[in-house]
Design a protein around this motif. Sequence first.
Motif, PDB file in Angstrom:
ATOM      1  N   ASP A  29      75.216  15.421  30.161  1.00 22.23           N
ATOM      2  CA  ASP A  29      74.165  14.609  30.756  1.00 22.23           C
ATOM      3  C   ASP A  29      73.710  13.491  29.814  1.00 22.23           C
ATOM      4  O   ASP A  29      74.058  13.450  28.637  1.00 22.23           O
ATOM      5  N   GLU A  30      72.957  12.599  30.363  1.00 16.97           N
ATOM      6  CA  GLU A  30      72.517  11.394  29.637  1.00 16.97           C
ATOM      7  C   GLU A  30      71.709  11.732  28.380  1.00 16.97           C
ATOM      8  O   GLU A  30      71.859  11.092  27.350  1.00 16.97           O
ATOM      9  N   LEU A  31      70.866  12.739  28.452  1.00 17.55           N
ATOM     10  CA  LEU A  31      70.048  13.093  27.291  1.00 17.55           C
ATOM     11  C   LEU A  31      70.899  13.575  26.120  1.00 17.55           C
ATOM     12  O   LEU A  31      70.639  13.224  24.964  1.00 17.55           O
ATOM     13  N   LYS A  32      71.914  14.372  26.417  1.00 14.21           N
ATOM     14  CA  LYS A  32      72.787  14.851  25.348  1.00 14.21           C
ATOM     15  C   LYS A  32      73.584  13.700  24.731  1.00 14.21           C
ATOM     16  O   LYS A  32      73.776  13.656  23.523  1.00 14.21           O
ATOM     17  N   LEU A  33      74.045  12.785  25.568  1.00 14.63           N
ATOM     18  CA  LEU A  33      74.769  11.628  25.053  1.00 14.63           C
ATOM     19  C   LEU A  33      73.875  10.779  24.156  1.00 14.63           C
ATOM     20  O   LEU A  33      74.296  10.298  23.106  1.00 14.63           O
ATOM     21  N   ARG A  34      72.646  10.597  24.582  1.00 14.60           N
ATOM     22  CA  ARG A  34      71.704   9.813  23.784  1.00 14.60           C
ATOM     23  C   ARG A  34      71.392  10.517  22.467  1.00 14.60           C
ATOM     24  O   ARG A  34      71.336   9.889  21.409  1.00 14.60           O
ATOM     25  N   ALA A  92      72.093  10.965  16.589  1.00 14.00           N
ATOM     26  CA  ALA A  92      72.590  11.764  15.471  1.00 14.00           C
ATOM     27  C   ALA A  92      73.620  10.981  14.666  1.00 14.00           C
ATOM     28  O   ALA A  92      73.613  11.015  13.430  1.00 14.00           O
ATOM     29  N   GLN A  93      74.485  10.252  15.355  1.00 12.57           N
ATOM     30  CA  GLN A  93      75.482   9.451  14.652  1.00 12.57           C
ATOM     31  C   GLN A  93      74.812   8.319  13.871  1.00 12.57           C
ATOM     32  O   GLN A  93      75.209   8.003  12.748  1.00 12.57           O
ATOM     33  N   GLN A  94      73.786   7.729  14.431  1.00 10.37           N
ATOM     34  CA  GLN A  94      73.038   6.687  13.712  1.00 10.37           C
ATOM     35  C   GLN A  94      72.422   7.256  12.443  1.00 10.37           C
ATOM     36  O   GLN A  94      72.410   6.595  11.400  1.00 10.37           O
TER      37      GLN A  94
END
Length: 43
Positions: free
Chosen positions: A2-7, A12-14
Amino acid sequence: MDELKLRARAYAQQARDALAVFPDSIYRDALLQVPDFVLDRNN
């Protein structure tokens, strides 16, 4: 996924990318593990 997990994964990568400017150390290594801990934890 879902969108929240992708965000959350993008943030986290940032966070990991922001730590790249610091020299290798046990402290940096510990901080690099935090995003994975947060993303992988269960409610």
